[in-house]
Design a protein around this motif. Structure first.
Motif, PDB file in Angstrom:
ATOM      1  N   LEU A  76      11.438  28.798   4.280  1.00 27.55           N
ATOM      2  CA  LEU A  76      10.088  28.860   3.738  1.00 27.55           C
ATOM      3  C   LEU A  76      10.111  28.897   2.221  1.00 27.55           C
ATOM      4  N   LYS A  77       8.989  28.547   1.634  1.00 28.99           N
ATOM      5  CA  LYS A  77       8.816  28.654   0.187  1.00 28.99           C
ATOM      6  C   LYS A  77       7.610  29.544  -0.079  1.00 28.99           C
ATOM      7  N   ALA A  78       7.818  30.526  -0.936  1.00 28.71           N
ATOM      8  CA  ALA A  78       6.727  31.456  -1.236  1.00 28.71           C
ATOM      9  C   ALA A  78       6.835  31.933  -2.673  1.00 28.71           C
ATOM     10  N   GLU A  79       5.679  32.126  -3.280  1.00 30.63           N
ATOM     11  CA  GLU A  79       5.632  32.705  -4.624  1.00 30.63           C
ATOM     12  C   GLU A  79       5.539  34.222  -4.494  1.00 30.63           C
ATOM     13  N   LEU A  80       6.285  34.915  -5.340  1.00 33.33           N
ATOM     14  CA  LEU A  80       6.297  36.373  -5.309  1.00 33.33           C
ATOM     15  C   LEU A  80       5.647  36.934  -6.567  1.00 33.33           C
ATOM     16  N   VAL A  82       4.721  40.940  -8.244  1.00 33.92           N
ATOM     17  CA  VAL A  82       4.993  42.360  -8.015  1.00 33.92           C
ATOM     18  C   VAL A  82       4.253  43.211  -9.029  1.00 33.92           C
ATOM     19  N   GLU A  83       3.744  44.336  -8.571  1.00 36.89           N
ATOM     20  CA  GLU A  83       3.090  45.320  -9.427  1.00 36.89           C
ATOM     21  C   GLU A  83       3.676  46.684  -9.095  1.00 36.89           C
ATOM     22  N   GLN A  84       4.229  47.344 -10.107  1.00 35.67           N
ATOM     23  CA  GLN A  84       4.810  48.660  -9.878  1.00 35.67           C
ATOM     24  C   GLN A  84       3.849  49.748 -10.314  1.00 35.67           C
ATOM     25  N   VAL A  85       3.593  50.674  -9.398  1.00 34.89           N
ATOM     26  CA  VAL A  85       2.732  51.816  -9.679  1.00 34.89           C
ATOM     27  C   VAL A  85       3.525  53.078  -9.353  1.00 34.89           C
ATOM     28  N   GLY A  86       3.969  53.767 -10.387  1.00 35.77           N
ATOM     29  CA  GLY A  86       4.796  54.950 -10.160  1.00 35.77           C
ATOM     30  C   GLY A  86       6.086  54.577  -9.471  1.00 35.77           C
ATOM     31  N   LYS A  87       6.324  55.194  -8.339  1.00 36.42           N
ATOM     32  CA  LYS A  87       7.548  54.950  -7.577  1.00 36.42           C
ATOM     33  C   LYS A  87       7.354  53.937  -6.456  1.00 36.42           C
ATOM     34  N   GLU A  88       6.273  53.172  -6.513  1.00 38.36           N
ATOM     35  CA  GLU A  88       6.029  52.151  -5.502  1.00 38.36           C
ATOM     36  C   GLU A  88       5.938  50.778  -6.159  1.00 38.36           C
ATOM     37  N   ALA A  89       6.548  49.783  -5.506  1.00 40.14           N
ATOM     38  CA  ALA A  89       6.496  48.405  -5.985  1.00 40.14           C
ATOM     39  C   ALA A  89       5.780  47.566  -4.930  1.00 40.14           C
ATOM     40  N   PHE A  90       4.636  46.999  -5.320  1.00 47.23           N
ATOM     41  CA  PHE A  90       3.828  46.217  -4.389  1.00 47.23           C
ATOM     42  C   PHE A  90       4.134  44.727  -4.577  1.00 47.23           C
ATOM     43  N   PHE A  91       4.782  44.148  -3.571  1.00 43.43           N
ATOM     44  CA  PHE A  91       5.111  42.721  -3.605  1.00 43.43           C
ATOM     45  C   PHE A  91       4.086  41.942  -2.786  1.00 43.43           C
ATOM     46  N   SER A  92       3.589  40.848  -3.362  1.00 47.01           N
ATOM     47  CA  SER A  92       2.670  39.961  -2.643  1.00 47.01           C
ATOM     48  C   SER A  92       3.331  38.598  -2.500  1.00 47.01           C
ATOM     49  N   LEU A  93       3.307  38.064  -1.288  1.00 47.13           N
ATOM     50  CA  LEU A  93       3.890  36.755  -1.002  1.00 47.13           C
ATOM     51  C   LEU A  93       2.765  35.754  -0.765  1.00 47.13           C
ATOM     52  N   HIS A  94       2.905  34.582  -1.369  1.00 42.31           N
ATOM     53  CA  HIS A  94       1.883  33.543  -1.224  1.00 42.31           C
ATOM     54  C   HIS A  94       2.564  32.213  -0.909  1.00 42.31           C
ATOM     55  N   THR A  95       2.129  31.562   0.169  1.00 43.20           N
ATOM     56  CA  THR A  95       2.655  30.251   0.541  1.00 43.20           C
ATOM     57  C   THR A  95       1.540  29.226   0.453  1.00 43.20           C
ATOM     58  N   THR A  96       1.930  27.970   0.252  1.00 43.41           N
ATOM     59  CA  THR A  96       0.926  26.901   0.169  1.00 43.41           C
ATOM     60  C   THR A  96       0.465  26.473   1.556  1.00 43.41           C
ATOM     61  N   GLU A  97       1.326  26.634   2.560  1.00 38.81           N
ATOM     62  CA  GLU A  97       0.990  26.244   3.927  1.00 38.81           C
ATOM     63  C   GLU A  97       0.586  27.473   4.744  1.00 38.81           C
ATOM     64  N   GLU A  98      -0.549  27.381   5.425  1.00 37.98           N
ATOM     65  CA  GLU A  98      -1.041  28.512   6.210  1.00 37.98           C
ATOM     66  C   GLU A  98      -0.081  28.872   7.341  1.00 37.98           C
ATOM     67  N   LYS A  99       0.549  27.844   7.945  1.00 39.52           N
ATOM     68  CA  LYS A  99       1.490  28.116   9.037  1.00 39.52           C
ATOM     69  C   LYS A  99       2.703  28.889   8.527  1.00 39.52           C
ATOM     70  N   ASP A 100       3.105  28.621   7.279  1.00 38.29           N
ATOM     71  CA  ASP A 100       4.218  29.377   6.692  1.00 38.29           C
ATOM     72  C   ASP A 100       3.821  30.828   6.453  1.00 38.29           C
ATOM     73  N   GLN A 101       2.572  31.032   6.050  1.00 39.41           N
ATOM     74  CA  GLN A 101       2.068  32.394   5.867  1.00 39.41           C
ATOM     75  C   GLN A 101       2.121  33.142   7.188  1.00 39.41           C
ATOM     76  N   GLY A 102       1.764  32.439   8.260  1.00 42.52           N
ATOM     77  CA  GLY A 102       1.808  33.051   9.588  1.00 42.52           C
ATOM     78  C   GLY A 102       3.222  33.424   9.995  1.00 42.52           C
ATOM     79  N   ARG A 103       4.180  32.610   9.626  1.00 39.76           N
ATOM     80  CA  ARG A 103       5.578  32.905   9.961  1.00 39.76           C
ATOM     81  C   ARG A 103       6.081  34.124   9.190  1.00 39.76           C
ATOM     82  N   LEU A 104       5.606  34.284   7.962  1.00 38.51           N
ATOM     83  CA  LEU A 104       6.003  35.453   7.176  1.00 38.51           C
ATOM     84  C   LEU A 104       5.407  36.739   7.749  1.00 38.51           C
ATOM     85  N   ILE A 105       4.199  36.632   8.262  1.00 37.92           N
ATOM     86  CA  ILE A 105       3.514  37.812   8.790  1.00 37.92           C
ATOM     87  C   ILE A 105       4.011  38.155  10.193  1.00 37.92           C
ATOM     88  N   GLY A 106       4.100  37.140  11.069  1.00 27.17           N
ATOM     89  CA  GLY A 106       4.541  37.369  12.431  1.00 27.17           C
ATOM     90  C   GLY A 106       3.462  37.973  13.299  1.00 27.17           C
TER      91      GLY A 106
END
Length: 211
Positions: A76-80, A82-106
């Protein structure tokens, strides 16, 4: 990779390392190779302090590298982002194909949960000196799922009060059970608790009034 630094004192050698490596003393990892020695009458033949120092990778960088490699191995190809807030790092994944997004989520977010678990494992076992808790999302799935669970909790509460019978929900991961508990925490007509073990752990919603 470790570098060697010198100074009249260990503190000066550390300061030189911090300046050269563009970091802070808190992030620097160093080992004293030689203690400084004064020369004859404090004038001749003295030796400087010598340290070996390096800056370990940050946990967020380790997590990013792990995610990029793992997603690539999934084909898969996805753009990452990240936003760090204190001791937490929030990563967001974005794909161009909706079916790929579904595969990442499961199914019900199972693949996303597994990716998050493995990424936290990789970050915690790295030589990083800073610790962060990785939170992973894809296409805003977490927020959408949370809203769905809140609506489910309200419907189940209504059902439990109407039938005056406990309602057993399907097994859920801890984060989703927490949403159910939190949503109904101030509902005087029901009480909630979790039961079961491991993957079979689930929420039970019980009415508190039977009149």
């Amino acid at each position: 990779m470790a570098h060697t630094f010198k100074g009249r004192t260990v503190e000066e050698a550390v300061a030189n390392a911090v300046q050269h490596l563009g970091t802070t003393e808190e992030q620097l990892v160093y080992e004293v190779i030689e203690q400084p020695q004064k020369g004859f009458f404090g004038l001749f033949g003295g030796k400087p302090a010598v340290i070996k120092a390096h800056v370990p990778p940050r946990s967020t960088d380790v997590a990013r590298s792990f995610l990029e490699e793992t997603i690539s191995l999934m084909g898969l190809k996805a753009e990452l982002s990240v936003e760090q807030v204190g001791k937490e790092a929030f990563f967001s994944l974005h794909t161009t194909e909706e079916k790929d997004q579904g595969r990442l989520i499961g199914r019900k977010g199972q693949t996303l949960d597994s990716l998050e678990y493995l990424t936290n494992l990789a970050a915690s076992h790295s030589p990083s000196t800073d610790f962060v808790k990785v939170r992973l999302d894809a296409g805003g799935y977490r927020q959408k799922r949370e809203e769905t669970l809140k609506q489910l909790a309200l419907r189940i509460s209504h059902k439990a009060k109407a039938t005056k019978e406990p309602v057993v929900l399907e097994p859920m991961p801890a984060r989703e059970r927490k949403v159910i508990h939190t949503t109904l925490a101030n509902d005087a007509g029901v009480q909630t608790h979790s039961q079961g073990e491991g993957a079979k752990r689930h929420v039970v919603v019980e009415p508190t009034q039977f009149d």
